[in-house]
Design a protein around this motif. Structure first.
Motif, PDB file in Angstrom:
ATOM      1  N   MET A   1      19.596 -42.721  36.065  1.00 33.89           N
ATOM      2  CA  MET A   1      19.623 -42.611  37.522  1.00 33.89           C
ATOM      3  C   MET A   1      20.261 -41.294  37.952  1.00 33.89           C
ATOM      4  O   MET A   1      19.738 -40.578  38.819  1.00 33.89           O
TER       5      MET A   1
ATOM      6  N   SER B   1      15.564 -40.654  32.202  1.00 36.91           N
ATOM      7  CA  SER B   1      15.598 -39.814  33.404  1.00 36.91           C
ATOM      8  C   SER B   1      14.437 -40.093  34.345  1.00 36.91           C
ATOM      9  O   SER B   1      14.500 -39.749  35.535  1.00 36.91           O
TER      10      SER B   1
ATOM     11  N   GLY C   1      15.728 -41.799  37.617  1.00 35.58           N
ATOM     12  CA  GLY C   1      16.284 -40.959  38.673  1.00 35.58           C
ATOM     13  C   GLY C   1      15.261 -40.042  39.308  1.00 35.58           C
ATOM     14  O   GLY C   1      15.293 -39.801  40.523  1.00 35.58           O
TER      15      GLY C   1
ATOM     16  N   ARG D   1      14.567 -40.382  43.304  1.00 33.07           N
ATOM     17  CA  ARG D   1      14.814 -39.275  44.233  1.00 33.07           C
ATOM     18  C   ARG D   1      13.571 -39.014  45.089  1.00 33.07           C
ATOM     19  O   ARG D   1      13.656 -38.880  46.321  1.00 33.07           O
TER      20      ARG D   1
ATOM     21  N   VAL E   1      24.830 -42.560  45.158  1.00 33.50           N
ATOM     22  CA  VAL E   1      23.995 -43.183  44.133  1.00 33.50           C
ATOM     23  C   VAL E   1      24.950 -43.912  43.196  1.00 33.50           C
ATOM     24  O   VAL E   1      25.986 -43.365  42.801  1.00 33.50           O
TER      25      VAL E   1
ATOM     26  N   ASN F   1      21.109 -48.605  41.442  1.00 28.61           N
ATOM     27  CA  ASN F   1      20.134 -48.885  40.394  1.00 28.61           C
ATOM     28  C   ASN F   1      20.241 -50.355  40.012  1.00 28.61           C
ATOM     29  O   ASN F   1      21.217 -50.782  39.412  1.00 28.61           O
TER      30      ASN F   1
END
Length: 398
Positions: free
Chosen positions: A246, A211, A214, A218, A233, A379
């Protein structure tokens, strides 16, 4: 209500998917892993050590880059989360360092895993070297031939690479082989599963370790855009670890459309692709329930993808759940489109992507052309050093 805290439930289920279906002799070992993770994940000492590793060893945070040349050619705004710049060349080290740190705290001396494209194997060999542990990597013979540079890297770092010669000689069989080896070594080893798959608690653990991707992306995107979020995304899907990492940063942003891209391979017939979300049905594999590509008898079917890291007949249980809720849209990209994206990103931006990541780039290019002006954050889960010999040998230089 917080999605990431509420899912999975204590038994490891995301809706109907997930769980832990284990041989009796492994149940106490997975219970030990679950207890250790639940305890350590809230420990300041554990978290501080992991943060130190990420910053001073892995080189995090990885940047978000605006792909200006590719964006100009497509007509949309494409941003890349540069996980290819993470130490060892892909996102995999994010959870491998976490799993190895967990193993250290549990008193384990050895790490065992499967690998497809070799990125998880390289990352785990890296983590084992860092922590002074033994490392055993199971890899299908087909993938060993395709991903020779990664095999060399694993061996250089001291890992034992175990060739898998039965069945399809690919990722599924590598998982089977690694599980079998782990059965006899569970007291002293940790089976460091390489994606958001497998029995509970691994889909939870790997998602949480990933995580960071992501969360970083962000924050970085908001800073670059002056406070706006992207329209889309996107990330590639095999087992789905880079995608869940992501998506974790944006899962509660309803205005952001999340997109997973899986491999359509050479065609739509069973055995020609690995498009589990498109053609699969609920089933069981490797100790958990998920969407599954199965044959007429209900057994995991043969699969194909140009990208070795995506050719798995199952998928993470959380992805299976997110498909049923329609929070994530899942798409399929074939080998030809992925290969074209591989060449295009290399030539327009000087960035050679992994063939796995090229699936996400291909979807971003396709969607961008169809929707000019849209903003897409992809990603870029790994770099293509591992693939260049294979691509040049089989397809030339474009």
């Amino acid at each position: 209500m917080s999605y990431l805290k509420d899912f999975p439930n204590p038994e490891g289920y995301f809706g109907e998917f997930g769980g832990a279906f284990l041989p009796p002799e492994l149940e106490p070992h997975f219970a030990e892993i679950n207890h250790a993770y639940r305890t350590l994940a809230r420990s300041g000492d554990f978290l501080n050590e992991l943060r130190y590793i990420r910053k001073h060893y892995q080189g995090r945070p990885t940047p978000v880059y605006y792909a200006h040349n590719l964006s100009r050619s497509v007509g949309a705004h494409i941003y890349l989360k540069r996980e290819d710049l993470n130490h060892s060349g892909a996102h995999k080290l994010n959870h491998c360092m976490g799993e190895a740190l967990l193993a250290k705290h549990m008193g384990k001396r050895k790490l065992i895993a499967e690998t497809g494209a070799g990125q998880h194997g390289v990352a785990l060999a890296t983590a084992a070297a860092y922590f002074g542990m033994e490392c055993e990597i199971h890899m299908g013979e087909i993938d060993i031939a395709k991903e020779a540079p990664n095999v060399t890297r694993m061996k250089l770092m001291g890992a034992q690479v175990v060739p898998v010669s039965f069945g399809g000689r690919s990722l599924k069989e590598a998982v089977d082989s690694a599980f079998q080896s782990y059965l006899s070594q569970a007291d002293e080893a940790l089976f460091a599963i390489g994606s958001v798959v497998g029995p509970h608690p691994f889909p939870l653990m790997v998602r949480n370790f990933q995580s960071v991707v992501g969360i970083e992306a962000r924050e970085q995107y908001l800073e670059m855009s002056g406070g706006e979020l992207p329209d889309h995304v996107v990330a590639c899907i095999g087992g789905g670890s880079n995608a869940m990492g992501m998506f974790a940063g944006f899962i509660e942003d309803a205005q952001v459309q999340l997109n997973g891209v899986e491999p359509l391979g050479r065609g739509t017939k069973l055995g020609e692709h690995s498009a589990t979300m498109t053609y699969g049905k609920p089933g069981m594999i490797h100790g958990f329930k998920c969407m599954l590509l199965a044959d007429a008898e209900g057994n995991p079917a043969p699969v194909h993808s140009i990208a070795s890291g995506l050719d798995y007949p199952g998928v993470g249980p959380e992805h299976s759940y997110l498909k049923t809720t329609e929070r994530v849209a899942y798409h399929a990209i074939n080998d030809d489109a992925a290969l074209d994206a591989f060449y295009q990103l290399s030539r327009t931006e000087g960035i050679i992507p992994a063939l796995e990541s090229a699936h996400a780039v291909a979807w971003a290019m396709k969607h961008g052309r169809e929707n000019p002006g849209t903003t897409i954050l992809a990603n870029l889960s790994g770099r293509g050093d591992k693939d260049i010999d294979y691509v040049a040998r089989e397809f030339g230089h474009g």
